[in-house]
Enzyme design. Sequence first.
Site, PDB file in Angstrom:
ATOM      1  N   VAL A 271     -47.740  33.588  34.484  1.00 23.63           N
ATOM      2  CA  VAL A 271     -46.475  34.259  34.817  1.00 23.63           C
ATOM      3  C   VAL A 271     -45.338  33.795  33.909  1.00 23.63           C
ATOM      4  O   VAL A 271     -44.240  34.357  33.945  1.00 23.63           O
ATOM      5  CB  VAL A 271     -46.086  34.076  36.294  1.00 23.63           C
ATOM      6  CG1 VAL A 271     -47.126  34.672  37.223  1.00 23.63           C
ATOM      7  CG2 VAL A 271     -45.799  32.617  36.629  1.00 23.63           C
TER       8      VAL A 271
ATOM      9  N   ALA B 214     -55.605  32.660  43.091  1.00 28.34           N
ATOM     10  CA  ALA B 214     -56.929  32.024  43.103  1.00 28.34           C
ATOM     11  C   ALA B 214     -57.088  30.943  44.168  1.00 28.34           C
ATOM     12  O   ALA B 214     -58.188  30.708  44.664  1.00 28.34           O
ATOM     13  CB  ALA B 214     -57.238  31.416  41.735  1.00 28.34           C
TER      14      ALA B 214
ATOM     15  N   GLY C 236     -55.031  28.376  47.453  1.00 28.52           N
ATOM     16  CA  GLY C 236     -53.920  28.103  48.365  1.00 28.52           C
ATOM     17  C   GLY C 236     -53.340  29.316  49.052  1.00 28.52           C
ATOM     18  O   GLY C 236     -54.068  30.196  49.545  1.00 28.52           O
TER      19      GLY C 236
ATOM     20  N   GLY D  13     -50.830  33.826  41.269  1.00 28.08           N
ATOM     21  CA  GLY D  13     -51.277  32.551  41.851  1.00 28.08           C
ATOM     22  C   GLY D  13     -52.276  32.809  42.967  1.00 28.08           C
ATOM     23  O   GLY D  13     -52.271  32.137  43.997  1.00 28.08           O
TER      24      GLY D  13
ATOM     25  N   ALA E 266     -54.845  33.076  50.453  1.00 31.63           N
ATOM     26  CA  ALA E 266     -54.686  33.530  51.846  1.00 31.63           C
ATOM     27  C   ALA E 266     -54.000  34.890  51.904  1.00 31.63           C
ATOM     28  O   ALA E 266     -54.374  35.762  52.705  1.00 31.63           O
ATOM     29  CB  ALA E 266     -53.894  32.491  52.633  1.00 31.63           C
TER      30      ALA E 266
ATOM     31  N   TYR F 249     -37.241  21.698  42.136  1.00 31.49           N
ATOM     32  CA  TYR F 249     -38.063  22.590  42.969  1.00 31.49           C
ATOM     33  C   TYR F 249     -37.173  23.285  43.997  1.00 31.49           C
ATOM     34  O   TYR F 249     -37.243  24.508  44.191  1.00 31.49           O
ATOM     35  CB  TYR F 249     -39.157  21.785  43.657  1.00 31.49           C
ATOM     36  CG  TYR F 249     -40.101  22.601  44.517  1.00 31.49           C
ATOM     37  CD1 TYR F 249     -39.875  22.761  45.880  1.00 31.49           C
ATOM     38  CD2 TYR F 249     -41.219  23.209  43.963  1.00 31.49           C
ATOM     39  CE1 TYR F 249     -40.736  23.498  46.665  1.00 31.49           C
ATOM     40  CE2 TYR F 249     -42.087  23.945  44.741  1.00 31.49           C
ATOM     41  CZ  TYR F 249     -41.843  24.090  46.097  1.00 31.49           C
ATOM     42  OH  TYR F 249     -42.701  24.830  46.889  1.00 31.49           O
TER      43      TYR F 249
ATOM     44  N   GLY G 103     -51.752  31.854  47.817  1.00 24.56           N
ATOM     45  CA  GLY G 103     -52.080  33.120  47.138  1.00 24.56           C
ATOM     46  C   GLY G 103     -53.433  33.646  47.549  1.00 24.56           C
ATOM     47  O   GLY G 103     -53.609  34.852  47.738  1.00 24.56           O
TER      48      GLY G 103
ATOM     49  N   THR H 286     -52.317  22.503  50.662  1.00 23.14           N
ATOM     50  CA  THR H 286     -52.870  23.127  49.448  1.00 23.14           C
ATOM     51  C   THR H 286     -52.911  22.065  48.336  1.00 23.14           C
ATOM     52  O   THR H 286     -52.444  20.942  48.527  1.00 23.14           O
ATOM     53  CB  THR H 286     -51.973  24.278  48.961  1.00 23.14           C
ATOM     54  OG1 THR H 286     -50.746  23.698  48.480  1.00 23.14           O
ATOM     55  CG2 THR H 286     -51.678  25.282  50.059  1.00 23.14           C
TER      56      THR H 286
HETATM   57  N1  LIG Z   1     -48.062  24.084  49.739  1.00 22.56           N
HETATM   58  C1  LIG Z   1     -46.863  24.061  50.285  1.00 22.56           C
HETATM   59  O1  LIG Z   1     -46.486  23.143  51.058  1.00 22.56           O
HETATM   60  C2  LIG Z   1     -45.888  25.169  50.004  1.00 22.56           C
HETATM   61  C3  LIG Z   1     -44.884  25.414  50.935  1.00 22.56           C
HETATM   62  C4  LIG Z   1     -43.964  26.430  50.674  1.00 22.56           C
HETATM   63  C5  LIG Z   1     -44.078  27.215  49.537  1.00 22.56           C
HETATM   64  N2  LIG Z   1     -45.075  26.950  48.646  1.00 22.56           N
HETATM   65  C6  LIG Z   1     -45.157  27.816  47.466  1.00 22.56           C
HETATM   66  O2  LIG Z   1     -46.328  28.621  47.610  1.00 22.56           O
HETATM   67  C7  LIG Z   1     -46.777  29.067  46.311  1.00 22.56           C
HETATM   68  C8  LIG Z   1     -48.252  28.762  46.156  1.00 22.56           C
HETATM   69  O3  LIG Z   1     -48.373  27.363  46.213  1.00 22.56           O
HETATM   70  P1  LIG Z   1     -49.673  26.637  46.827  1.00 22.56           P
HETATM   71  O4  LIG Z   1     -49.192  25.566  47.729  1.00 22.56           O
HETATM   72  O5  LIG Z   1     -50.634  27.655  47.300  1.00 22.56           O
HETATM   73  O6  LIG Z   1     -50.181  25.918  45.493  1.00 22.56           O
HETATM   74  P2  LIG Z   1     -51.609  25.813  44.813  1.00 22.56           P
HETATM   75  O7  LIG Z   1     -51.405  24.864  43.686  1.00 22.56           O
HETATM   76  O8  LIG Z   1     -52.644  25.556  45.827  1.00 22.56           O
HETATM   77  O9  LIG Z   1     -51.844  27.291  44.236  1.00 22.56           O
HETATM   78  C9  LIG Z   1     -51.005  27.795  43.233  1.00 22.56           C
HETATM   79  C10 LIG Z   1     -51.779  28.823  42.434  1.00 22.56           C
HETATM   80  O10 LIG Z   1     -50.910  29.331  41.429  1.00 22.56           O
HETATM   81  C11 LIG Z   1     -51.552  29.265  40.173  1.00 22.56           C
HETATM   82  N3  LIG Z   1     -50.560  29.103  39.103  1.00 22.56           N
HETATM   83  C12 LIG Z   1     -49.824  28.011  38.813  1.00 22.56           C
HETATM   84  N4  LIG Z   1     -49.044  28.231  37.738  1.00 22.56           N
HETATM   85  C13 LIG Z   1     -49.295  29.522  37.346  1.00 22.56           C
HETATM   86  C14 LIG Z   1     -48.796  30.345  36.306  1.00 22.56           C
HETATM   87  N5  LIG Z   1     -47.933  29.876  35.410  1.00 22.56           N
HETATM   88  N6  LIG Z   1     -49.257  31.607  36.224  1.00 22.56           N
HETATM   89  C15 LIG Z   1     -50.173  32.082  37.101  1.00 22.56           C
HETATM   90  N7  LIG Z   1     -50.693  31.346  38.109  1.00 22.56           N
HETATM   91  C16 LIG Z   1     -50.246  30.082  38.223  1.00 22.56           C
HETATM   92  C17 LIG Z   1     -52.500  28.073  40.264  1.00 22.56           C
HETATM   93  O11 LIG Z   1     -53.545  28.166  39.300  1.00 22.56           O
HETATM   94  C18 LIG Z   1     -52.991  28.217  41.698  1.00 22.56           C
HETATM   95  O12 LIG Z   1     -54.098  29.060  41.785  1.00 22.56           O
HETATM   96  C19 LIG Z   1     -45.878  28.327  45.310  1.00 22.56           C
HETATM   97  O13 LIG Z   1     -44.826  29.189  44.901  1.00 22.56           O
HETATM   98  C20 LIG Z   1     -45.301  27.169  46.132  1.00 22.56           C
HETATM   99  O14 LIG Z   1     -44.067  26.727  45.621  1.00 22.56           O
HETATM  100  C21 LIG Z   1     -46.000  25.976  48.846  1.00 22.56           C
HETATM  101  C1  LIG Z   2     -42.397  17.722  48.525  1.00 25.91           C
HETATM  102  C2  LIG Z   2     -42.579  19.212  48.395  1.00 25.91           C
HETATM  103  C3  LIG Z   2     -43.863  19.658  49.017  1.00 25.91           C
HETATM  104  C4  LIG Z   2     -44.176  20.927  49.157  1.00 25.91           C
HETATM  105  C5  LIG Z   2     -43.203  21.968  48.724  1.00 25.91           C
HETATM  106  C6  LIG Z   2     -43.222  23.081  49.707  1.00 25.91           C
HETATM  107  O1  LIG Z   2     -42.433  24.138  49.254  1.00 25.91           O
HETATM  108  C7  LIG Z   2     -42.827  22.635  51.082  1.00 25.91           C
HETATM  109  C8  LIG Z   2     -41.559  22.389  51.448  1.00 25.91           C
HETATM  110  C9  LIG Z   2     -41.405  21.957  52.852  1.00 25.91           C
HETATM  111  C10 LIG Z   2     -40.338  21.552  53.456  1.00 25.91           C
HETATM  112  C11 LIG Z   2     -38.995  21.546  52.961  1.00 25.91           C
HETATM  113  C12 LIG Z   2     -38.114  21.024  53.860  1.00 25.91           C
HETATM  114  C13 LIG Z   2     -36.675  20.973  53.637  1.00 25.91           C
HETATM  115  C14 LIG Z   2     -36.005  20.509  54.748  1.00 25.91           C
HETATM  116  C15 LIG Z   2     -34.532  20.229  54.775  1.00 25.91           C
HETATM  117  O2  LIG Z   2     -33.898  20.868  53.712  1.00 25.91           O
HETATM  118  C16 LIG Z   2     -33.852  20.703  56.065  1.00 25.91           C
HETATM  119  O3  LIG Z   2     -32.502  20.865  55.771  1.00 25.91           O
HETATM  120  C17 LIG Z   2     -34.429  22.020  56.587  1.00 25.91           C
HETATM  121  C18 LIG Z   2     -33.687  23.201  56.046  1.00 25.91           C
HETATM  122  C19 LIG Z   2     -33.627  24.366  56.721  1.00 25.91           C
HETATM  123  C20 LIG Z   2     -34.331  24.533  58.044  1.00 25.91           C
HETATM  124  C21 LIG Z   2     -34.284  25.988  58.486  1.00 25.91           C
HETATM  125  C22 LIG Z   2     -34.098  26.036  59.976  1.00 25.91           C
HETATM  126  O4  LIG Z   2     -34.366  24.990  60.638  1.00 25.91           O
HETATM  127  O5  LIG Z   2     -33.665  27.063  60.448  1.00 25.91           O
END
Ligand SMILES: NC(=O)c1ccc[n+]([C@@H]2O[C@H](COP(=O)([O-])OP(=O)(O)OC[C@H]3O[C@@H](n4cnc5c(N)ncnc54)[C@H](O)[C@@H]3O)[C@@H](O)[C@H]2O)c1
Ligand SMILES: CC/C=C\C[C@H](O)/C=C/C=C\C=C\C=C\[C@@H](O)[C@@H](O)C/C=C\CCC(=O)O
Length: 258
Positions: A65, A14, A16, A12, A20, A151, A18, A188
Amino acid sequence: MALQGKCAVVTGAALGIGRAITEILMKNGAKVALLDVNQAAGKSLVEVLDKQYGRERTLFLNCDVESEEQIKAAFQKTADTFGGIDILCNNAGILDEKCWERAVSVNLMGVIRGTYLALEHMSKLSGGRGGVIVNTASLAGLGPLPSCPVYTATKHGVVGFTRAMAAASTASGYGIRFNTLCPGFVQTDLYTSIKTNLGQFSDLADATQQMVEQLGVVNMSDVAESVLEMVTDETKNGEACFVSPKERKYVDFPKFMG
Ligand SMILES: NC(=O)c1ccc[n+]([C@@H]2O[C@H](COP(=O)([O-])OP(=O)(O)OC[C@H]3O[C@@H](n4cnc5c(N)ncnc54)[C@H](O)[C@@H]3O)[C@@H](O)[C@H]2O)c1
Ligand SMILES: CC/C=C\C[C@H](O)/C=C/C=C\C=C\C=C\[C@@H](O)[C@@H](O)C/C=C\CCC(=O)O
């Protein structure tokens, strides 16, 4: 771990988070194989990186993946090109509560698949030189997001799987450290498309927006720095790093034995 000359694989890569991760690893001297299904974005990023770091430091591979065959081929191509694999960031992930089976396939099964295939190249038990694997989970891997139960499940799975692999590595001598990245909300494409991907939980979109307002949005640079620390700090194994706009902290998980 000094990154100069080390070889990293980022899934991933390309866009967001990934992208960075790729950029901070290259800035610190690593060569990076960028694996992604978005060929246009991946090739465009490689062009930018080649201008900045030279053409021998990157490799873009079209890789889904969800495919064992494609990951296997990508890892082999990386090892053949760069002489081995020292770092793996299983970062690819999606948010899709409608097609939830796909979310499980990418977010959890993809991380497991990538980890197991990487062991064949990285583990000292199979002739590898060890290294580090950082799996991207989420704050939703530490606590529930009511609007995204699947998720949330996939990300809790990534945290548990990674912590178990860290313990297995210590017990069996893989020579590999395993850590988990748990950011809050990051700006992202995944974040931007939240509202269209909640499926039957779309009625909770406003509640999720309130969580965004309460938690804030994490700087991408802080996310990248957290990954760099988990990759380079040899004391980090079995850690889950929670990254919020205010801080980053390693989760102190409850202990139930001894
Ligand atoms: N954006 C958020 O708020 C956030 C917060 C916490 C965790 N994450 C996690 O971070 C990771 C990256 O997410 P992001 O926010 O950068 O998203 P994004 O959509 O900006 O980037 C995701 C990248 O993964 C690639 N991708 C998707 N499916 C794929 C597959 N099957 N095989 C290969 N590549 C694939 C996409 O083409 C894209 O380039 C994810 O695991 C996401 O769950 C995101
Ligand atoms: C809608 C999904 C959007 C993006 C997905 C990405 O992964 C971002 C997730 C961001 C926040 C998730 C928050 C969850 C919060 C609650 O579960 C709360 O219980 C916090 C849980 C633990 C906090 C840890 C701590 O404070 O130590």
